[in-house]
Design an enzyme around this catalytic site. Structure first.
Site, PDB file in Angstrom:
ATOM      1  N   HIS A 216       0.446  -0.949   0.152  1.00 40.52           N
ATOM      2  CA  HIS A 216       0.172   0.168  -0.088  1.00 40.52           C
ATOM      3  C   HIS A 216       0.911   1.255  -0.076  1.00 40.52           C
ATOM      4  O   HIS A 216       0.393   2.052  -0.376  1.00 40.52           O
ATOM      5  CB  HIS A 216      -0.944  -0.186   0.976  1.00 40.52           C
ATOM      6  CG  HIS A 216      -0.554   0.219   2.397  1.00 40.52           C
ATOM      7  ND1 HIS A 216       0.571  -0.460   3.079  1.00 40.52           N
ATOM      8  CD2 HIS A 216      -0.253   1.553   3.032  1.00 40.52           C
ATOM      9  CE1 HIS A 216       0.723   0.088   4.155  1.00 40.52           C
ATOM     10  NE2 HIS A 216       0.294   1.497   3.895  1.00 40.52           N
TER      11      HIS A 216
HETATM   12  C1  UD1 Z   1      -1.734   5.141   6.092  1.00 38.97           C
HETATM   13  C2  UD1 Z   1      -0.604   5.886   7.152  1.00 38.97           C
HETATM   14  C3  UD1 Z   1      -0.048   4.669   6.591  1.00 38.97           C
HETATM   15  C4  UD1 Z   1       0.020   3.522   7.239  1.00 38.97           C
HETATM   16  C5  UD1 Z   1      -0.904   3.103   6.335  1.00 38.97           C
HETATM   17  C6  UD1 Z   1      -1.935   1.319   7.198  1.00 38.97           C
HETATM   18  C7  UD1 Z   1      -0.195   8.316   6.651  1.00 38.97           C
HETATM   19  C8  UD1 Z   1       0.286   9.249   6.163  1.00 38.97           C
HETATM   20  N1  UD1 Z   1      -0.148   7.019   6.408  1.00 38.97           N
HETATM   21  O1  UD1 Z   1      -1.487   5.230   5.117  1.00 38.97           O
HETATM   22  O2  UD1 Z   1       1.201   4.778   7.332  1.00 38.97           O
HETATM   23  O3  UD1 Z   1       1.205   1.909   6.457  1.00 38.97           O
HETATM   24  O4  UD1 Z   1      -2.479   3.892   7.097  1.00 38.97           O
HETATM   25  O5  UD1 Z   1      -3.398   1.789   6.782  1.00 38.97           O
HETATM   26  O6  UD1 Z   1      -0.925   8.322   8.474  1.00 38.97           O
HETATM   27  N2  UD1 Z   1      -8.988   5.180   2.692  1.00 38.97           N
HETATM   28  C9  UD1 Z   1     -10.329   3.992   2.505  1.00 38.97           C
HETATM   29  N3  UD1 Z   1     -11.068   3.797   3.274  1.00 38.97           N
HETATM   30  C10 UD1 Z   1     -10.419   3.273   4.683  1.00 38.97           C
HETATM   31  C11 UD1 Z   1      -9.314   4.411   4.921  1.00 38.97           C
HETATM   32  C12 UD1 Z   1      -9.081   4.727   3.729  1.00 38.97           C
HETATM   33  O7  UD1 Z   1     -11.164   3.657   1.838  1.00 38.97           O
HETATM   34  O8  UD1 Z   1     -10.952   2.980   5.707  1.00 38.97           O
HETATM   35  C13 UD1 Z   1      -8.238   5.500   1.559  1.00 38.97           C
HETATM   36  C14 UD1 Z   1      -8.581   7.223   1.621  1.00 38.97           C
HETATM   37  O9  UD1 Z   1      -9.437   7.405   0.859  1.00 38.97           O
HETATM   38  C15 UD1 Z   1      -7.193   6.675   0.696  1.00 38.97           C
HETATM   39  C16 UD1 Z   1      -6.425   5.784   0.771  1.00 38.97           C
HETATM   40  O10 UD1 Z   1      -7.745   4.955   1.164  1.00 38.97           O
HETATM   41  O11 UD1 Z   1      -7.465   6.977  -0.634  1.00 38.97           O
HETATM   42  C17 UD1 Z   1      -5.187   5.837   1.961  1.00 38.97           C
HETATM   43  O12 UD1 Z   1      -5.401   6.499   3.069  1.00 38.97           O
HETATM   44  P1  UD1 Z   1      -4.901   7.348   4.190  1.00 38.97           P
HETATM   45  O13 UD1 Z   1      -5.113   7.354   5.994  1.00 38.97           O
HETATM   46  O14 UD1 Z   1      -4.639   9.204   3.099  1.00 38.97           O
HETATM   47  O15 UD1 Z   1      -3.267   6.571   3.939  1.00 38.97           O
HETATM   48  P2  UD1 Z   1      -3.007   5.200   3.929  1.00 38.97           P
HETATM   49  O16 UD1 Z   1      -2.546   5.431   2.955  1.00 38.97           O
HETATM   50  O17 UD1 Z   1      -3.710   4.411   4.555  1.00 38.97           O
END
Ligand code: UD1
Length: 376
Positions: A216
Site C-alpha cells: 500500500h
Molecule cells: C496510512 C498511514 C500509513 C499506514 C497505513 C496503514 C499516514 C501518512 N499513512 O496510510 O503510515 O501504514 O495508513 O493502513 O498516516 N481509505 C479508505 N478507507 C479507509 C481508509 C482509507 O477507503 O478506511 C482510502 C483513502 O480514502 C485514501 C487511501 O485509502 O484514498 C489512503 O488512506 P490514507 O489514510 O491517506 O493513508 P494510508 O495509505 O492508509
C-alpha cells in the site's frame, strides 16, 4: 496519589493493535488511571477500523473526530482543528500517541501548543528517507514528545543523535508484539484457512504452501506502471503456489483501473481483521509486503518476510529477524522468493527474537507513567 487522566489516540489501522495492550494494562489500575480513547477517523471503513475493535477487544472510542480522507494537509489540519477543542474540554495529564501516521503528528502538535504532555510509543524509528510521509511524522513527533518509548536499540541511537535528552527515552520493547503474543492462541481455530482452500485436506490442520502479500505504500502503488509490474510478478509467482493478497483501499483504487489478466491462484481479498490476518501470516511460507508492522510480526513468528522497499526504519528485523529488503522489480522479487524457498528447504533460516519483544512492553510503559506521576 491523584489519578492520572490519560488520553489515547488512534486513527489508522496500524494504531489499533498498539493502543489495545496499553489500555488493557491500565485498566488493571482503575484508581491510578482514567482513560479516554479518541479515534480521529483517519481510517473509517469497517474493514480498516471497526473490525479491529472487536478483534482486539478495544473499548468503543469515547470521542470520534470523523476526519476521513483527504490530502495530507487537509487530513492533518482537520485532526488538529477538531482535536484542539477535545483537549481543551478534557485537559488530560498525558496524551499517548503511537506510530507514525498523520493522526500521530497532528495530535502531538496540538498538545505541544497547549502544554499537554505527550508520550510517543514506537519512537525513534528512522528510514532516513524523507520522501516517506511517515518519516516526517516520526521525526517531528519525537521532537515534541515529553516521553519516548522505543522498540529497538537503533531507535535509542537515532533519538540521542537528534538531541533528545537521554532521560526522556525508555527502551520498553514492542507493544505490537504484546498484542500478537496475547492473541496468538485465538488464531488456532479460525475458519479462514479452510475458506481459502489452504488446508492440505479437510479436517487436517496442516496447511498448503502459500504466500501472503500486502502492498500500500505510495512508492509501490501510486504509479500504475510500478503496480502493474508488481501484480504481474504476483501472477507469475502464483503459478507455483497460491498468493493471497488482502488489498488496502489505496491499492484497490489503483487496481480497479487496471485491465488484469485473471489467475486462479492469485487471490484478491478485502482488507482482513487482525485475527484472520494473523492466522494467515502465522502459517504462510513467506510474506511479501511494504508494511512497517508486518516486518516486525513476521520476525517474531519466524516467517520469512520480503519487504519491497529500498529501506526500513526497523533494522533489527534484518539483523536479528527474518526480514530482507527487495527492490520493486520483477526479476529481483522472483529471485528473492526462490532464494527464500531454497533456504527454507535447506532449513537454513535464522531466527532470533529482538530484545524485549516479550509481550510485556505495555506493562513497562504503564509502570513508567505511574512512576512519573509519583515523582510529581
Ligand atoms: C496510512 C498511514 C500509513 C499506514 C497505513 C496503514 C499516514 C501518512 N499513512 O496510510 O503510515 O501504514 O495508513 O493502513 O498516516 N481509505 C479508505 N478507507 C479507509 C481508509 C482509507 O477507503 O478506511 C482510502 C483513502 O480514502 C485514501 C487511501 O485509502 O484514498 C489512503 O488512506 P490514507 O489514510 O491517506 O493513508 P494510508 O495509505 O492508509
Amino acid at each position: 496519589m491523584k489519578s492520572q487522566k490519560i488520553m489515547h489516540i488512534v486513527g489508522a489501522r496500524p494504531n489499533f493493535m498498539k493502543v489495545a495492550p496499553i489500555m488493557r494494562e491500565m485498566r488493571k489500575y482503575p484508581d491510578r488511571f482514567t482513560q479516554i480513547l479518541v479515534h480521529t477517523g483517519q481510517h473509517y471503513d469497517e474493514s480498516m477500523s471497526e473490525v479491529f475493535f472487536s478483534d482486539l477487544d478495544l473499548p468503543k472510542p469515547d470521542i470520534n473526530l470523523g476526519v476521513g480522507s483527504g490530502t495530507h494537509a487537509y487530513q492533518t489540519a482537520q485532526i488538529m482543528l477538531r482535536f484542539e477543542s477535545v483537549l481543551l474540554e478534557n485537559r488530560p495529564d498525558w496524551v499517548v500517541v503511537v506510530g507514525d501516521v498523520n493522526s500521530t503528528i497532528a495530535c502531538a502538535l496540538v498538545c505541544s501548543k497547549l502544554g499537554i504532555r505527550v508520550a510517543h510509543v514506537e519512537a525513534g524509528l528512522r528510514s532516513f528517507d524523507r520522501t516517506m510521509p511517515e518519516e516526517i511524522n516520526r521525526i517531528l513527533t519525537d521532537q515534541i514528545s515529553d516521553v519516548l518509548f522505543t522498540t529497538e536499540e537503533s531507535a535509542n541511537e537515532n533519538l540521542l543523535r537528534e538531541g533528545i535528552p537521554k532521560e526522556k527515552i525508555y527502551f520498553v520493547g514492542n507493544v505490537m508484539i504484546d498484542t500478537l503474543v496475547h492473541l496468538l492462541p485465538k488464531t488456532d481455530n479460525r475458519l479462514i484457512l479452510k475458506e481459502l482452500g489452504l488446508l492440505k485436506s479437510d479436517g487436517q490442520a496442516e496447511t498448503r504452501s502459500y504466500m501472503l502479500v500486502t502492498m500500500h505504500r505510495p512508492s509501490n502503488v501510486d504509479n500504475s506502471e510500478t503496480l502493474k509490474e508488481i501484480i504481474g510478478t504476483l501472477i507469475e509467482l502464483s503459478k507455483h503456489m497460491p498468493v493471497i493478497f488482502p488489498v488496502h483501499p489505496r491499492t484497490r483504487g489503483q487496481i480497479a483501473d487496471m485491465d488484469l489478466q485473471t489467475s486462479t491462484s492469485l487471490i484478491f481479498l478485502d482488507p482482513l481483521g487482525y485475527l484472520d490476518f494473523l492466522t494467515l501470516m502465522r502459517h504462510a511460507k513467506l510474506v511479501l509486503t511494504d508494511s512497517g508492522g508486518i516486518q516486525e510480526e513476521t520476525t517474531y513468528l519466524g516467517v520469512p518476510c520480503l519487504t519491497v522497499r529500498p529501506n526500513t526504519e526497523r533494522p533489527v528485523t534484518i539483523s536479528k529477524g527474518t526480514n530482507r529488503l527487495v527492490e520493486n522489480d520483477s526479476r529481483q522479487i522472483i529471485e528473492a522468493v526462490k532464494d527464500t524457498m531454497d533456504n527454507l528447504s535447506k532449513g537454513s533460516m535464522r531466527r532470533s527474537i529482538p530484545e524485549l519483544w516479550d509481550g510485556r512492553a505495555s506493562q513497562r510503559i504503564v509502570e513508567i507513567l505511574a512512576n512519573l506521576a509519583i515523582g510529581e
